[in-house]
Design an enzyme around this catalytic site. Sequence first.
Site, PDB file in Angstrom:
ATOM      1  N   LYS A 123       0.827  -1.225   0.000  1.00  9.80           N
ATOM      2  CA  LYS A 123       0.000   0.000   0.000  1.00  9.80           C
ATOM      3  C   LYS A 123       0.849   1.258   0.000  1.00  9.80           C
ATOM      4  O   LYS A 123       0.446   2.272  -0.551  1.00  9.80           O
ATOM      5  CB  LYS A 123      -0.992  -0.006   1.171  1.00  9.80           C
ATOM      6  CG  LYS A 123      -2.085  -1.057   0.984  1.00  9.80           C
ATOM      7  CD  LYS A 123      -3.422  -0.639   1.556  1.00  9.80           C
ATOM      8  CE  LYS A 123      -4.497  -1.664   1.191  1.00  9.80           C
ATOM      9  NZ  LYS A 123      -5.769  -1.459   1.846  1.00  9.80           N
ATOM     10  N   LYS A 205      -6.307 -10.818  -7.843  1.00 10.73           N
ATOM     11  CA  LYS A 205      -7.603 -11.091  -7.213  1.00 10.73           C
ATOM     12  C   LYS A 205      -8.623  -9.997  -7.564  1.00 10.73           C
ATOM     13  O   LYS A 205      -8.241  -8.842  -7.795  1.00 10.73           O
ATOM     14  CB  LYS A 205      -7.454 -11.260  -5.705  1.00 10.73           C
ATOM     15  CG  LYS A 205      -7.251  -9.994  -4.920  1.00 10.73           C
ATOM     16  CD  LYS A 205      -7.578 -10.201  -3.445  1.00 10.73           C
ATOM     17  CE  LYS A 205      -7.682  -8.838  -2.778  1.00 10.73           C
ATOM     18  NZ  LYS A 205      -8.210  -8.832  -1.447  1.00 10.73           N
ATOM     19  N   LYS A 208     -12.313  -4.560  -4.941  1.00 19.66           N
ATOM     20  CA  LYS A 208     -13.255  -3.455  -5.079  1.00 19.66           C
ATOM     21  C   LYS A 208     -12.563  -2.139  -5.379  1.00 19.66           C
ATOM     22  O   LYS A 208     -13.193  -1.186  -5.779  1.00 19.66           O
ATOM     23  CB  LYS A 208     -14.174  -3.343  -3.863  1.00 19.66           C
ATOM     24  CG  LYS A 208     -13.527  -3.263  -2.496  1.00 19.66           C
ATOM     25  CD  LYS A 208     -14.610  -3.113  -1.430  1.00 19.66           C
ATOM     26  CE  LYS A 208     -14.379  -3.963  -0.207  1.00 19.66           C
ATOM     27  NZ  LYS A 208     -13.159  -3.647   0.547  1.00 19.66           N
TER      28      LYS A 208
HETATM   29  P1  ATP Z   1      -9.556  -3.505  -1.336  1.00 16.81           P
HETATM   30  O1  ATP Z   1      -9.679  -3.526  -2.832  1.00 16.81           O
HETATM   31  O2  ATP Z   1     -10.050  -2.238  -0.702  1.00 16.81           O
HETATM   32  O3  ATP Z   1      -8.228  -3.966  -0.826  1.00 16.81           O
HETATM   33  P2  ATP Z   1     -10.871  -6.030  -1.238  1.00 16.81           P
HETATM   34  O4  ATP Z   1     -11.984  -6.098  -2.226  1.00 16.81           O
HETATM   35  O5  ATP Z   1      -9.606  -6.693  -1.587  1.00 16.81           O
HETATM   36  O6  ATP Z   1     -10.618  -4.545  -0.815  1.00 16.81           O
HETATM   37  P3  ATP Z   1     -11.081  -6.522   1.606  1.00 16.81           P
HETATM   38  O7  ATP Z   1     -11.918  -5.487   2.276  1.00 16.81           O
HETATM   39  O8  ATP Z   1      -9.599  -6.443   1.762  1.00 16.81           O
HETATM   40  O9  ATP Z   1     -11.486  -6.626   0.072  1.00 16.81           O
HETATM   41  O10 ATP Z   1     -11.526  -7.972   2.061  1.00 16.81           O
HETATM   42  C1  ATP Z   1     -12.716  -8.310   2.730  1.00 16.81           C
HETATM   43  C2  ATP Z   1     -12.833  -9.807   2.765  1.00 16.81           C
HETATM   44  O11 ATP Z   1     -13.109 -10.299   1.456  1.00 16.81           O
HETATM   45  C3  ATP Z   1     -11.559 -10.507   3.234  1.00 16.81           C
HETATM   46  O12 ATP Z   1     -11.917 -11.580   4.080  1.00 16.81           O
HETATM   47  C4  ATP Z   1     -10.942 -10.996   1.960  1.00 16.81           C
HETATM   48  O13 ATP Z   1     -10.158 -12.146   2.163  1.00 16.81           O
HETATM   49  C5  ATP Z   1     -12.155 -11.280   1.092  1.00 16.81           C
HETATM   50  N1  ATP Z   1     -11.857 -11.105  -0.335  1.00 16.81           N
HETATM   51  C6  ATP Z   1     -11.529  -9.949  -0.935  1.00 16.81           C
HETATM   52  N2  ATP Z   1     -11.341 -10.117  -2.253  1.00 16.81           N
HETATM   53  C7  ATP Z   1     -11.543 -11.431  -2.493  1.00 16.81           C
HETATM   54  C8  ATP Z   1     -11.482 -12.244  -3.669  1.00 16.81           C
HETATM   55  N3  ATP Z   1     -11.195 -11.729  -4.842  1.00 16.81           N
HETATM   56  N4  ATP Z   1     -11.750 -13.552  -3.565  1.00 16.81           N
HETATM   57  C9  ATP Z   1     -12.080 -14.078  -2.374  1.00 16.81           C
HETATM   58  N5  ATP Z   1     -12.142 -13.387  -1.220  1.00 16.81           N
HETATM   59  C10 ATP Z   1     -11.881 -12.075  -1.263  1.00 16.81           C
END
Ligand code: ATP
Length: 340
Positions: A123, A205, A208
């Site tokens: 980050k 992955k 969002k």
């Molecule tokens: P950001 O883009 O803001 O980093 P993110 O979409 O990666 O956010 P987080 O808020 O970090 O999501 O994660 C929330 C939960 O969703 C965590 O438990 C994470 O492991 C799960 N998660 C996030 N993205 C995925 C994905 N692509 N596949 C499966 N699980 C996910």
Amino acid sequence: MENTQNNEKTEKKKIVFSAIQPSGTITLGNYLGALKNWVIMQEEFNCIFALADLHTITVRQEPAAFRKNVAEAYASLLACGIDPEKSLFFIQSHVTTHAQLAWLLNCYTQFGELSRMTQFKDKSAKHADNVNAGLFTYPSLMAADILLYQADMVPVGADQKQHLELTRNIAERFNGLYGNTFKVPEPYIPKNGARVMSLQDPTKKMSKSDENVNGFITLMDNPDVIMKKFKRAVTDSEARVAYGEGKDGINNLMSIYSTITGKTFEEIENEFDGKGYGDFKTAVGEAVVEELRPVRERFERYISDKAYMKECYTKSAEIAQKFSQRTLDKAMRKVGFVLK
Ligand code: ATP
Ligand code: LTN
């Protein structure tokens, strides 16, 4: 028989804590990888869920968008099936103990430990113009979230395992200095937790905060948008629906389809034997549309009933405040603070 029932009644349910950042629109990745499992866990455990809004400001947010994201994330989680009658579900900043214990824990967390966190490295590279102290101490706030509730288990994705390991180290260190204060939590890796990849770059992955909106499906996308995004999904040139190395796009679509329909990869290969990627993408898109249809409908209801949402998060926050205050007081007393 009677005995077993009695045992079940008296046996304390394990405490589960997890949180998600309201940093954007909830995606299919969050849903299949995390939220669906949280919903199931509510039946078996004492669950405590939070929107980690204090964590979200470690990356600069536009105030109006941030406010909207918090409301939408709360409505989305209710729509997924997080049930405030069964679980606590609050907004982190409403419970004052989180920031308070985080400060305490900061003084028991080493600079070197925080420097090794890969999320901090990633980050700070991504937001090089804003490498703030909050981004650095993000893991001690996360440790506070978990330790305040004496959580036994924390469902997290692979990206958060290092933070959980640090939480355990901080808890053990504090307990070692002052005697038993915090429960040392275990990570909980769900059996059927899918890892959903970006539809545009299936080696990354689904996230969002991706700049390319075609890479992710959100819980609020309407059926046309979902179908379009799946039709545009990056695949390969082999045109054979089969799981294999170098077929990241197809592997991802198969994994999404399998998680939703419960079909095995072999069954999917048979179902699409002799058919092209077009047919397969349509089938995956339709499965996702049907899976998300009730979620989206419930979302629309909750987001237009702000009073109900407020009632839910206020009630949960009150209970969380009382519960967590006990842990905070205990920790402060051990350190030597004079309590009021
Ligand atoms: P950001 O883009 O803001 O980093 P993110 O979409 O990666 O956010 P987080 O808020 O970090 O999501 O994660 C929330 C939960 O969703 C965590 O438990 C994470 O492991 C799960 N998660 C996030 N993205 C995925 C994905 N692509 N596949 C499966 N699980 C996910
Ligand atoms: N850092 C997590 C969100 C989060 C969390 C927590 C998860 C904040 N506090 C406590 C589990 C337990 C994330 O970005 N996914």
